[in-house]
Design an enzyme around this catalytic site. Structure first.
Site, mmCIF file in Angstrom:
data_model
loop_
_atom_site.group_PDB
_atom_site.id
_atom_site.type_symbol
_atom_site.label_atom_id
_atom_site.label_comp_id
_atom_site.label_asym_id
_atom_site.label_seq_id
_atom_site.Cartn_x
_atom_site.Cartn_y
_atom_site.Cartn_z
ATOM 1 N N ASP A 36 -0.965 -0.746 -5.720
ATOM 2 C CA ASP A 36 -2.109 0.017 -5.721
ATOM 3 C C ASP A 36 -2.893 -0.181 -4.287
ATOM 4 O O ASP A 36 -3.610 1.032 -3.954
ATOM 5 C CB ASP A 36 -3.168 -0.493 -6.874
ATOM 6 N N ASP A 89 -9.351 -11.907 -6.690
ATOM 7 C CA ASP A 89 -8.672 -12.002 -7.714
ATOM 8 C C ASP A 89 -7.799 -13.517 -8.011
ATOM 9 O O ASP A 89 -7.459 -14.055 -8.894
ATOM 10 C CB ASP A 89 -7.624 -11.038 -7.915
#
Length: 733
Positions: A73, A449
């Protein structure tokens, strides 16, 4: 991944039409397995973490054994190299100005011409993001030509796991189709050189989904539509490449659902479609799987397990369906994935009888993550996966199945034993870098993350995985005490605390015994002073900073610290801290170990949202101010005055490393521009002159978060990228 789920209405005036073609031969680097020589004389490779991001698509070539492509992404696309067992990055040539093109919306291959591959690029469809582009290659991505579009794509927005939205027409290899989110259907009849709007019966809505998938079924093309209002169709087809029609006989229960993925079984002439009540990867609570016998128009529901059942703990088993792949060798053999199934954990279901019965591959799965230990996320064992919208089935090996998650790509060769098939892929969005002056590790990194990692080796994923105790999702701060390099502190978003310290150089950690209340909602950058006796923690523009003099056991407010600034410790004098307030263009300093701050230099350039204040190692009061729009400034008097560095036009991030042989000052590394080209530079003479050390094949989009040299190895530099992990370079010997 990272700052995702952005969605807005963005229909350009009129129907979207592609722009003029821009032909650019863009030579790619080779595999990152071995160091890659740059034309600048540097060798570049990734510091291995192992995946670390959302795999949104994987595509096996139907006509070539061992050839596959992968998209992410925010981190570009890759090609699988069967000989080396690694993924080859294909889009590292995209530079600073093209940062928005590192997100890959879709991929396509030409079954009749194995060397052709196409990518549609564009990370965001927001007004502040650039338009999308299509890359085309005749040599499997070794070189590219590019066409810029007049429409925006959204590879990091909701629905990024749908697809593929790009397709080579099954009747004519010169014809390509591109589904967009806000601008309908585009068509190219010259192999992607130019694009025009194609007639399509559906009108884009406000969801930001538009055409979610394009798939060939025999000589027809089917298109999924994500903007259905529940009364209009959500699946269309064309048999002649001109006229599109709604597919009749739509089953009940899917009128308002999003078609996520589709795959065609050429043996049985059946099209399998996965549906969900939201495009994903988040927000799905219901879904189904249906198949269409294309010759007769007959629909059948073949959902393995219907969402909505009980979880056993009083909850509801809610999820959607995502990926789907058919076995090219065995009729009726299909694999589908659940998605957003957090309670009972996502799985793959496999059928060998056209969907009459299914087997959950998770139930007997044996996961081996020894190559990428961070996948345990601080637990005893890894989960089978989450965010599973990419599924691939090798057309030459029925037992070779792969699936993407929010952090890796798992693969199996026997339908039981699974391991990450991720070598070469690095997608971390890196925020902080430290290269310690001593100790086992040459690198500590802080990322979105995946928190903080301790890299005892640069060529293997950290053996301890993510820093635990506590585990952070996203790291917001990382700092080492120069006079006591075994002492490191970190901050970030964690479930069981937002700050931690280490007394062994970042190898093991312990949480602060206390933290300010605001740390849970707004953890920010943190700094330790030179000897590790004082901590300063900043919490955004709405909150004061806090100070601790007892290793995080107690905290006191520092009212005079400029809100939102980043604390910077003097590397020699433990009583000194500095901070730059970009809103006023003022440098603040503390000479009482961070208790109070007073203004020093004023009237500096204000308003730079991307800036860094960096202290030169081993020197007291030697400060460098890196300003995105206004260049580079230096102070040698602790911030009382600053002088503009004449050799630099723009500076985005700055760091230091070991001095060159015979030099008395550390090497200076910069991402910036000396004239017009934004690149990576090194100076061995205190920024009087610069040498560019990357080249046009190694640019990695936006790389403005952090850069640092290695204090033990002259010439070695580490670069934080937004989607390509940590890149490190060394002079070619």
């Amino acid at each position: 991944m990272y700052a995702s789920s952005l969605s807005r209405r963005s229909v350009l005036a009129g129907t979207a039409v592609a722009a003029a073609a821009v032909s650019l031969p863009l030579t790619q680097g080779r595999a990152q397995a071995a160091a890659t020589p740059a034309t600048s004389g540097y060798r570049w490779r990734n510091a291995v973490q192992g995946g670390t991001g959302f795999i949104t698509g994987v595509l096996f070539h139907p006509s070539v054994r061992g050839l596959a492509y992968l998209r992410t992404d925010i981190g570009g696309a890759y090609r699988w190299d069967e000989r080396s067992g690694r993924w080859i990055p294909l889009t590292d040539h995209l530079g600073w100005d093209d940062w928005n093109l590192l997100g890959v919306e879709a991929m396509a291959v030409d079954p009749a011409h194995p060397d052709r591959v196409y990518l549609s690029l564009g990370t965001y469809a927001q007004s502040w993001a650039g338009n999308g582009a299509v890359l085309r290659s005749e040599d499997r991505g070794a070189t590219w030509q590019r066409t810029d579009l007049t429409v925006k794509l959204g590879a990091n927005e909701d629905g990024r796991g749908c697809g593929e939205r790009l397709l080579v027409d099954p009747r004519d290899s010169d014809t390509l189709w591109l589904g967009t989110r806000h601008d309908g259907l585009l068509k190219s009849t010259d192999r992607g050189v130019t694009w025009k709007a194609a007639s399509f019966p559906a009108t884009p809505g406000a969801t930001g989904q538009g055409i979610t998938l394009l798939v060939a079924a025999g000589r027809s093309v089917y298109a999924g539509w994500g903007d259905s209002d529940g009364t209009s169709a959500n699946l269309y087809r064309t048999a002649d490449g001109t006229a599109w029609e709604a597919v009749p006989g739509r089953p009940t229960g899917i009128a308002a659902k999003v078609p996520v993925r589709a795959a065609y079984d050429r043996h049985t002439r059946e099209l399998y479609v996965t549906y969900a009540d939201a495009p994903g990867p988040n927000g799905q609570s219901d879904g189904s799987v249906h198949k269409l016998r294309t010759a007769t128009g007959k629909w059948s529901e073949v959902t393995p397990v219907k969402p909505g059942g009980a979880t056993g703990d009083g909850g509801t088993d809610s999820f959607g369906y995502g990926g789907v792949a058919v076995d090219a060798r065995n009729p009726g053999t299909v694999v589908v994935s659940t998605n957003n199934r957090w309670s009972l954990v996502d799985t793959l279901y496999r059928t060998t009888d056209g969907g009459r019965s299914w087997t959950s591959l998770k139930d007997k799965a044996v996961l081996d993550v020894s190559e990428t230990p961070y996948l345990k996320w601080g637990a005893d064992k890894p989960k089978f996966g989450w965010w599973i919208q990419a599924v691939g089935l090798d057309p030459y090996d029925s037992r070779h199945v792969v699936y993407g998650t929010g952090a890796t790509l798992y693969g199996t060769r026997d339908l039981k034993h699974w391991a990450p098939q991720i070598r070469g892929v690095e997608e971390a969005s890196v925020r902080q870098l430290i290269s310690p002056p001593s100790g086992e590790a040459h690198l500590l990194s802080g990322s979105g993350d995946i928190g903080v990692m301790y890299h005892e080796r640069l060529t293997a994923s950290p053996s301890r995985g993510m820093a635990s105790n506590p585990v952070f999702g996203t790291a917001t701060g990382l700092s080492l005490a120069p006079a006591k390099p075994s002492y490191v502190v970190r901050a970030g978003w964690g479930d069981n605390g937002n700050g931690a310290f280490s007394n062994d150089g970042g190898r093991t950690w312990a949480p602060f015994t206390a933290q300010p209340d605001v740390a849970r909602s707004a953890p920010g950058p943190i700094a330790t002073n030179a000897d590790g006796s004082v901590l300063l923690w900043s919490f955004g523009t709405a909150n004061p900073a806090y100070r601790s003099a007892d290793n995080g056991a107690g905290w006191s407010e520092v009212a005079s610290f400029p809100k939102g600034a980043v604390p910077v410790a003097d590397p020699v004098d433990p009583t000194r801290f500095h901070a730059f307030d970009t809103t006023t263009g003022t440098l603040y300093a503390s000479t009482d170990s961070g208790r109070t701050f007073t203004a020093r230099a004023t009237g500096l350039n204000s308003g730079d949202t991307e800036f860094q204040l960096v202290a030169a190692p081993g020197r007291s009061g030697d400060l460098w101010l890196s300003l995105k729009w206004n260049g580079l400034y230096r102070s040698t008097d602790g911030g009382a005055t600053f002088t503009k560095v004449a050799s630099c036009r723009a500076s985005y991030t700055l760091g230091f490393g070991k001095a060159a042989e015979g030099a008395s000052y550390p090497a200076v590394y910069m991402v910036g521009a000396t004239e017009t080209v934004t690149a990576v530079y090194r100076s061995d003479d205190e920024a009087k002159s610069w040498t560019r050390i990357n080249d046009d094949r190694h640019q990695w989009g936006w790389i403005g978060a952090a850069i640092t040299g290695d204090p033990r190895v002259h010439g070695r530099v580490y670069i934080a990228t937004n989607g390509r992990g940590v890149q490190y370079g060394e002079p070619a010997r």
